[in-house]
Design a protein around this motif. Sequence first.
Motif, short mmCIF file in Angstrom:
data_model
loop_
_atom_site.label_atom_id
_atom_site.label_comp_id
_atom_site.label_asym_id
_atom_site.label_seq_id
_atom_site.Cartn_x
_atom_site.Cartn_y
_atom_site.Cartn_z
N TYR A 170 0.79 -1.21 0.00
CA TYR A 170 0.00 0.00 0.00
C TYR A 170 0.84 1.28 0.00
N PHE A 217 -4.18 -8.00 3.98
CA PHE A 217 -5.02 -7.05 4.68
C PHE A 217 -6.20 -7.74 5.35
N ALA A 258 -2.07 0.09 8.96
CA ALA A 258 -2.19 -0.39 7.58
C ALA A 258 -3.16 0.47 6.79
N MET A 287 -5.77 1.63 7.85
CA MET A 287 -7.06 0.99 8.13
C MET A 287 -8.10 1.99 8.63
N THR A 288 -9.28 1.89 8.06
CA THR A 288 -10.37 2.80 8.42
C THR A 288 -11.18 2.23 9.57
N ARG A 338 -15.76 -3.23 12.19
CA ARG A 338 -14.46 -3.60 12.76
C ARG A 338 -14.39 -3.29 14.26
N GLN A 357 -9.79 -4.62 -3.16
CA GLN A 357 -8.97 -5.41 -2.24
C GLN A 357 -9.88 -6.17 -1.27
N GLY A 371 -11.54 -7.64 1.77
CA GLY A 371 -11.65 -7.21 3.16
C GLY A 371 -11.55 -5.71 3.37
N SER A 372 -11.44 -4.96 2.28
CA SER A 372 -11.31 -3.50 2.42
C SER A 372 -12.68 -2.85 2.40
N ILE A 373 -12.73 -1.58 2.84
CA ILE A 373 -14.02 -0.88 2.79
C ILE A 373 -14.38 -0.55 1.35
N GLN A 374 -13.40 -0.63 0.44
CA GLN A 374 -13.71 -0.44 -0.98
C GLN A 374 -14.49 -1.64 -1.51
N GLU A 408 -8.27 3.67 -2.59
CA GLU A 408 -8.27 4.98 -1.94
C GLU A 408 -7.52 6.00 -2.78
N1 ARG Z 1 -8.73 2.12 4.13
C1 ARG Z 1 -9.18 0.90 3.54
C2 ARG Z 1 -9.77 -0.01 4.61
O1 ARG Z 1 -9.57 0.23 5.76
C3 ARG Z 1 -8.11 0.16 2.79
C4 ARG Z 1 -6.84 -0.09 3.54
C5 ARG Z 1 -5.91 -1.05 2.82
N2 ARG Z 1 -4.64 -1.12 3.49
C6 ARG Z 1 -3.57 -1.85 3.04
N3 ARG Z 1 -2.47 -1.81 3.72
N4 ARG Z 1 -3.68 -2.58 1.98
O2 ARG Z 1 -10.43 -0.97 4.31
#
Ligand code: ARG
Length: 266
Positions: free
Chosen positions: A49, A89, A106, A108-109, A114, A153, A155-158, A198
Amino acid sequence: MKKSWLVGLVGLLLAVALVACGSADGDGASNGDSKESKETLVMGTSADYPPFEYIDSAKGDDIIGFDVDIANYIADELGYEVEIKDMDFSGLITALSSERVDFVLAGMTPTEERKENVDFSEIYYTANHMIVSSADNKVASPEELEGKKVGVQLGSIQEDKANEIKDGGVGMEIITLNRIPELIQELKSGRYDAIIIEDTVANGYLKSNDDLTGENLPNTEEAGSAVAFPKDSELTEEFNNVIKEMKQNGKMDELIEKWFGQDTVE
Ligand code: ARG
């Protein structure tokens, strides 16, 4: 004769004294009052990332980035050492709840979902979702994802965002991968029509890939990054204090400029 016997005895006594001293020193170290005794905290991350955490193979094989600098600064202030564990992730939350890592940095949001399993620090940097597509075949809005192959990705919030758009009636195929560089590759090779990642991370790739273009998703809530901890960890408050300090003393701005103020992705 007698004299050499005495010398031997003195030598023996000295040796015993030295050994005793040595072990006393060793005890001292584990009591936490000497430098080598600093407690090591294990940081979990997903080093895919840039510029948050990645390996720049031109520079070496260490994991570097914005999050790594933040972790080292905080640990230094609090008197800890940091050891980094790289994983996918999607495995980070479980690594925290099973206490295989002490904290996660990471990008991470902090989401409500979560928060059921982990605690978060305050947000240290904010971001938005971006649709990245080929410059020749630009996807300029969520509606235009209709009929498209879209990567996110795992498990991501996307991933959640993509599902939300789909549930809202935009028919598309969502594909999940573990690593961001793989998503970029799939997009560049034309196997995907778009990916949702992101903007903070997309911008680095856009700067060095003329064949790609990006468009922020309109009207979406901001997605910030925070440090995650196992539930009820004492570290949460300690880290929050230093994060506040970093926002006030200019350290956070300095690191933002260092990692986001220039081209960092090759
Ligand atoms: N901010 C997003 C989330 O929390 C994506 C984070 C991905 N981080 C990474 N190291 N790949 O889901």
